[in-house]
Write a protein that holds these residues in place. Structure first.
Motif, PDB file in Angstrom:
ATOM      1  N   ARG A 466       0.830  -1.209   0.000  1.00 33.76           N
ATOM      2  CA  ARG A 466       0.000   0.000   0.000  1.00 33.76           C
ATOM      3  C   ARG A 466       0.862   1.256   0.000  1.00 33.76           C
ATOM      4  O   ARG A 466       0.575   2.232  -0.699  1.00 33.76           O
ATOM      5  CB  ARG A 466      -0.917  -0.009   1.224  1.00 33.76           C
ATOM      6  CG  ARG A 466      -2.036  -1.030   1.164  1.00 33.76           C
ATOM      7  CD  ARG A 466      -2.783  -1.104   2.490  1.00 33.76           C
ATOM      8  NE  ARG A 466      -3.889  -2.049   2.452  1.00 33.76           N
ATOM      9  CZ  ARG A 466      -4.594  -2.406   3.526  1.00 33.76           C
ATOM     10  NH1 ARG A 466      -4.307  -1.884   4.724  1.00 33.76           N
ATOM     11  NH2 ARG A 466      -5.579  -3.279   3.407  1.00 33.76           N
ATOM     12  N   VAL A 467       1.911   1.247   0.798  1.00 36.62           N
ATOM     13  CA  VAL A 467       2.810   2.406   0.852  1.00 36.62           C
ATOM     14  C   VAL A 467       3.456   2.636  -0.508  1.00 36.62           C
ATOM     15  O   VAL A 467       3.489   3.762  -1.030  1.00 36.62           O
ATOM     16  CB  VAL A 467       3.877   2.208   1.942  1.00 36.62           C
ATOM     17  CG1 VAL A 467       4.950   3.298   1.855  1.00 36.62           C
ATOM     18  CG2 VAL A 467       3.240   2.205   3.326  1.00 36.62           C
ATOM     19  N   LEU A 468       3.987   1.574  -1.099  1.00 38.16           N
ATOM     20  CA  LEU A 468       4.675   1.718  -2.378  1.00 38.16           C
ATOM     21  C   LEU A 468       3.720   2.138  -3.485  1.00 38.16           C
ATOM     22  O   LEU A 468       4.072   2.956  -4.349  1.00 38.16           O
ATOM     23  CB  LEU A 468       5.369   0.406  -2.740  1.00 38.16           C
ATOM     24  CG  LEU A 468       6.538   0.004  -1.835  1.00 38.16           C
ATOM     25  CD1 LEU A 468       7.049  -1.384  -2.198  1.00 38.16           C
ATOM     26  CD2 LEU A 468       7.671   1.028  -1.918  1.00 38.16           C
ATOM     27  N   ALA A 469       2.502   1.595  -3.484  1.00 40.91           N
ATOM     28  CA  ALA A 469       1.523   1.976  -4.513  1.00 40.91           C
ATOM     29  C   ALA A 469       1.168   3.453  -4.406  1.00 40.91           C
ATOM     30  O   ALA A 469       0.996   4.142  -5.422  1.00 40.91           O
ATOM     31  CB  ALA A 469       0.274   1.108  -4.379  1.00 40.91           C
ATOM     32  N   ASP A 470       1.045   3.949  -3.192  1.00 42.19           N
ATOM     33  CA  ASP A 470       0.724   5.360  -3.007  1.00 42.19           C
ATOM     34  C   ASP A 470       1.865   6.240  -3.523  1.00 42.19           C
ATOM     35  O   ASP A 470       1.642   7.196  -4.266  1.00 42.19           O
ATOM     36  CB  ASP A 470       0.455   5.635  -1.528  1.00 42.19           C
ATOM     37  CG  ASP A 470      -0.006   7.059  -1.264  1.00 42.19           C
ATOM     38  OD1 ASP A 470      -0.687   7.633  -2.140  1.00 42.19           O
ATOM     39  OD2 ASP A 470       0.306   7.605  -0.196  1.00 42.19           O
ATOM     40  N   LEU A 471       3.091   5.907  -3.139  1.00 40.89           N
ATOM     41  CA  LEU A 471       4.225   6.736  -3.545  1.00 40.89           C
ATOM     42  C   LEU A 471       4.521   6.614  -5.037  1.00 40.89           C
ATOM     43  O   LEU A 471       5.098   7.532  -5.639  1.00 40.89           O
ATOM     44  CB  LEU A 471       5.461   6.349  -2.734  1.00 40.89           C
ATOM     45  CG  LEU A 471       5.393   6.696  -1.244  1.00 40.89           C
ATOM     46  CD1 LEU A 471       6.636   6.204  -0.525  1.00 40.89           C
ATOM     47  CD2 LEU A 471       5.225   8.202  -1.043  1.00 40.89           C
ATOM     48  N   ALA A 472       4.122   5.490  -5.651  1.00 43.55           N
ATOM     49  CA  ALA A 472       4.367   5.313  -7.083  1.00 43.55           C
ATOM     50  C   ALA A 472       3.598   6.316  -7.931  1.00 43.55           C
ATOM     51  O   ALA A 472       3.929   6.527  -9.102  1.00 43.55           O
ATOM     52  CB  ALA A 472       3.999   3.887  -7.493  1.00 43.55           C
ATOM     53  N   ARG A 473       2.588   6.958  -7.350  1.00 46.29           N
ATOM     54  CA  ARG A 473       1.860   7.995  -8.089  1.00 46.29           C
ATOM     55  C   ARG A 473       2.784   9.143  -8.464  1.00 46.29           C
ATOM     56  O   ARG A 473       2.623   9.768  -9.509  1.00 46.29           O
ATOM     57  CB  ARG A 473       0.690   8.508  -7.246  1.00 46.29           C
ATOM     58  CG  ARG A 473      -0.321   7.426  -6.912  1.00 46.29           C
ATOM     59  CD  ARG A 473      -1.278   7.876  -5.838  1.00 46.29           C
ATOM     60  NE  ARG A 473      -2.039   9.058  -6.237  1.00 46.29           N
ATOM     61  CZ  ARG A 473      -2.914   9.680  -5.454  1.00 46.29           C
ATOM     62  NH1 ARG A 473      -3.145   9.225  -4.233  1.00 46.29           N
ATOM     63  NH2 ARG A 473      -3.567  10.726  -5.883  1.00 46.29           N
ATOM     64  N   ALA A 474       3.756   9.420  -7.597  1.00 46.46           N
ATOM     65  CA  ALA A 474       4.720  10.483  -7.874  1.00 46.46           C
ATOM     66  C   ALA A 474       6.078   9.930  -8.288  1.00 46.46           C
ATOM     67  O   ALA A 474       6.844  10.612  -8.978  1.00 46.46           O
ATOM     68  CB  ALA A 474       4.890  11.365  -6.639  1.00 46.46           C
ATOM     69  N   HIS A 475       6.366   8.687  -7.863  1.00 45.11           N
ATOM     70  CA  HIS A 475       7.671   8.082  -8.136  1.00 45.11           C
ATOM     71  C   HIS A 475       7.455   6.679  -8.703  1.00 45.11           C
ATOM     72  O   HIS A 475       7.498   5.680  -7.969  1.00 45.11           O
ATOM     73  CB  HIS A 475       8.505   7.997  -6.857  1.00 45.11           C
ATOM     74  CG  HIS A 475       8.680   9.299  -6.139  1.00 45.11           C
ATOM     75  ND1 HIS A 475       9.423  10.338  -6.648  1.00 45.11           N
ATOM     76  CD2 HIS A 475       8.198   9.730  -4.935  1.00 45.11           C
ATOM     77  CE1 HIS A 475       9.402  11.353  -5.788  1.00 45.11           C
ATOM     78  NE2 HIS A 475       8.667  11.007  -4.757  1.00 45.11           N
ATOM     79  N   PRO A 476       7.202   6.549 -10.007  1.00 48.36           N
ATOM     80  CA  PRO A 476       6.832   5.250 -10.584  1.00 48.36           C
ATOM     81  C   PRO A 476       7.868   4.145 -10.362  1.00 48.36           C
ATOM     82  O   PRO A 476       7.505   2.965 -10.326  1.00 48.36           O
ATOM     83  CB  PRO A 476       6.672   5.557 -12.078  1.00 48.36           C
ATOM     84  CG  PRO A 476       6.362   7.023 -12.126  1.00 48.36           C
ATOM     85  CD  PRO A 476       7.135   7.640 -11.001  1.00 48.36           C
ATOM     86  N   GLU A 477       9.131   4.497 -10.215  1.00 45.42           N
ATOM     87  CA  GLU A 477      10.181   3.487 -10.086  1.00 45.42           C
ATOM     88  C   GLU A 477      10.647   3.312  -8.652  1.00 45.42           C
ATOM     89  O   GLU A 477      11.703   2.739  -8.403  1.00 45.42           O
ATOM     90  CB  GLU A 477      11.367   3.869 -10.979  1.00 45.42           C
ATOM     91  CG  GLU A 477      11.018   3.964 -12.454  1.00 45.42           C
ATOM     92  CD  GLU A 477      12.201   4.403 -13.298  1.00 45.42           C
ATOM     93  OE1 GLU A 477      13.333   4.439 -12.766  1.00 45.42           O
ATOM     94  OE2 GLU A 477      11.995   4.716 -14.486  1.00 45.42           O
ATOM     95  N   ILE A 478       9.872   3.749  -7.693  1.00 45.94           N
ATOM     96  CA  ILE A 478      10.361   3.761  -6.317  1.00 45.94           C
ATOM     97  C   ILE A 478      10.666   2.364  -5.794  1.00 45.94           C
ATOM     98  O   ILE A 478      11.632   2.176  -5.042  1.00 45.94           O
ATOM     99  CB  ILE A 478       9.374   4.503  -5.390  1.00 45.94           C
ATOM    100  CG1 ILE A 478      10.047   4.759  -4.023  1.00 45.94           C
ATOM    101  CG2 ILE A 478       8.057   3.735  -5.241  1.00 45.94           C
ATOM    102  CD1 ILE A 478       9.317   5.750  -3.160  1.00 45.94           C
TER     103      ILE A 478
END
Length: 554
Positions: A466-478
């Motif tokens: 969930r954390v990674l999916a949320d941040l991927a909105r701004a950082h697709p390769e996180i």
């Protein structure tokens, strides 16, 4: 926990950073682990676990601890239950006034409460509150603390604090991801209409009026700490929600409403329709920009964990972590505290002349035996916001889009999270490199208990995704840059300043509920969780105990 300032009016930070570029960063702090893991997984090459808080031990308190009779008894003048900011402030007051005969008992494996921190080989990082606004003149004790720890270096000729440049937040300070790019500041200016901006200006004018209000004695309505303010000022605001307050003024701009709700979620863990309008206005009107530094803040790589570590330095021998106090009751002319040593699995008693319950009200009612046997009516008004904090250990900075570069505080418009801070932002190193991003999410809504149950039953892998999916909105390769992602769950992160609570009778009853040798000291008693409020309650309670012991505070 993760609060942000509303108005950032000065931008002198680049110059300060350039001036300091040749210096050595002073970090220090409490470099500790954060408890036992509950689950672990290495999918997609990312390691991690759920760390603290000690929910299992805390639930033993909730459910009634079945333990053997105490194996021994020790005696001390004062027992302090809780090692958060309030407990540390009380201990600091006692210690600096010459009273050394006390013990501080903390359930977790590290002190600090909502201001705890951790560390990696790269940097210290926060597990909770990550900054302190520059204190106004009412916050005299906070200014003394900041002087003692070196954040205030001296007073200028006008008696105003001169701050240590290394402790002031560097630039760029904050940014917002909206419409596929990063903009400076948290209000969503990008794409805003003329009406949006007009309503923002009107809102700020109203908050400025509230900020400047004074009673006949010169006291502010929305002072920090609350004890320095005018009693009863603007009390009617507590009768309705912050959402209703905005609607009553005709402020219906979706962007303004998002901006104000973000502040409520961030400071209180509540939404617009749950937050008392008094608390919501306090967020914006409680602080005045410093004449020299504007709305800059003090921050450290480990957030306010740096401050709690400084507060604990002189009392290390009297602080005991992983000690669950499950019963406090009258004993002779004093009190007896029954304590379970979580690590050792043994139980003992502490007999003391005075007890300071520097813990949330929901815990105090389960500890203090007279309350446990007959819970006071005010307890039902104390409801708590769940929180999730994740620390992402990065091999390098997150992939960037267009606009403002990586900042100290980074927010995604429309996200249910509060964004993330960058632990290495205060470093004077230049260029990229490994870092730690601290991600915050609160859970506003009408049923925090349901959120707690779901949150605590969810495995680490789900929280991580969930954390990674949320941040991927701004950082697709996180995901490709994260080495480790640890999660901390706060079931009762902070008291919720709901409608009718902040200025209501239940809160007043709680503050006046204990007499004799047992004392409450927690930010709960102010109606919302701020470092300054917890510090104020701990310091004031320390003075009360000193007077009862025949000593004087200083």
């Amino acid at each position: 926990m993760a609060a942000h300032l509303a108005f950032v009016t000065t931008r002198k930070f680049f110059t300060r950073r350039q001036v300091l570029a040749g210096s050595t960063v002073f970090v220090g702090g409490l470099l500790s682990g954060c408890g036992q893991f509950k689950s672990a997984d290495t999918s997609r090459g990312i390691e991690g676990r759920i760390v603290g808080a000690s929910h299992e031990a805390g639930h033993r308190l909730r459910d009634g601890l079945a333990s053997p009779r105490p194996s021994r008894t020790e005696r001390t003048a004062v027992v302090i239950v809780g090692g958060g900011v309030a407990g540390l402030a009380a201990a600091r007051r006692l210690n600096r006034s010459g009273v050394r005969d006390f013990v501080l008992l903390e359930l977790e494996d590290a002190i600090g409460g909502n201001s705890r921190s951790g560390a990696s080989a790269v940097t210290p990082y926060p597990w909770g509150a990550h900054y302190l606004p520059l204190p106004g003149p009412e916050a005299k004790e906070i200014r003394k603390l900041l002087t003692d720890v070196g954040s205030i270096e001296k007073l200028d000729r006008k008696g105003r604090p001169v701050y240590n440049e290394r402790h002031l937040c560097h630039a760029p300070q904050e940014r917002l991801f909206i419409h596929g790019r990063w903009q400076e500041g948290i209000f969503p200016h990008t794409g805003a209409s003329g009406e949006d901006l007009a309503q923002l200006a009107s809102f700020r004018e109203e908050m400025d009026r509230c900020r400047k209000w004074r009673d006949g004695a010169g006291r502010r309505a929305f002072a920090i700490p609350r004890s320095a303010g005018s009693p009863g000022a603007f009390r009617d605001l507590d009768r309705f929600s912050m959402g209703q307050f905005l609607a009553s003024r005709g402020w219906n701009s979706p962007r303004l409403r998002w901006y104000v709700e973000y502040a409520c979620r961030d400071d209180f863990g509540t939404g617009l329709e749950e937050t008392s309008a008094w608390a919501g206005v306090h967020y914006y009107a409680g602080r005045e920009p410093d004449p020299e530094y504007g709305d800059n803040v003090l921050t450290w790589p480990e957030g306010n964990g740096w401050l709690t570590a400084r507060m604990a330095e002189d009392i290390q021998g009297r602080v005991r972590s992983r000690h669950l106090v499950f019963n406090v009751e009258p004993s002779g002319g004093g009190v007896r505290a029954d304590v379970y040593d979580v690590a050792g699995g043994t139980t003992h008693s502490v007999e003391a002349r005075e007890a300071i319950l520097a813990c949330p009200v929901f815990a105090a009612v389960r500890i203090w035996r007279p309350w446990r046997e007959r819970p006071p009516g005010f307890v039902r008004a104390f409801r708590y916001a769940p929180w999730l904090v994740a620390n992402l250990h990065m091999e390098g900075p997150p992939d960037e889009g267009t606009g403002v570069p990586l900042s100290w505080d980074n927010v995604i418009y429309g996200s249910e999270s509060l964004g993330y801070t960058t632990a290495t932002h205060q470093s004077l190193r230049t260029g990229g490199g490994a870092t730690v991003l601290t991600y915050y999410r609160s859970f506003p809504g009408e049923d925090p208990s349901a959120v707690r149950r779901e949150m605590l039953s969810t495995p680490w892998t789900t929280h991580k995704d969930r954390v990674l999916a949320d941040l991927a909105r701004a950082h697709p390769e996180i995901s490709s840059r994260v080495k480790r992602l640890d999660v901390m769950l706060y079931g009762h992160g902070m008291v919720r300043p709901e409608i009718g609570f902040v200025c209501g009778g239940d809160l007043r009853s709680a503050t006046a509920s204990l007499h004799g040798p047992v004392h409450l000291a927690h930010s709960d008693l102010s109606g919302f969780s701020l470092f300054e409020e917890a510090f104020d309650w701990g310091t004031k309670t320390g003075d009360i105990v000193l007077a009862r012991l025949g000593k004087s505070g200083r």
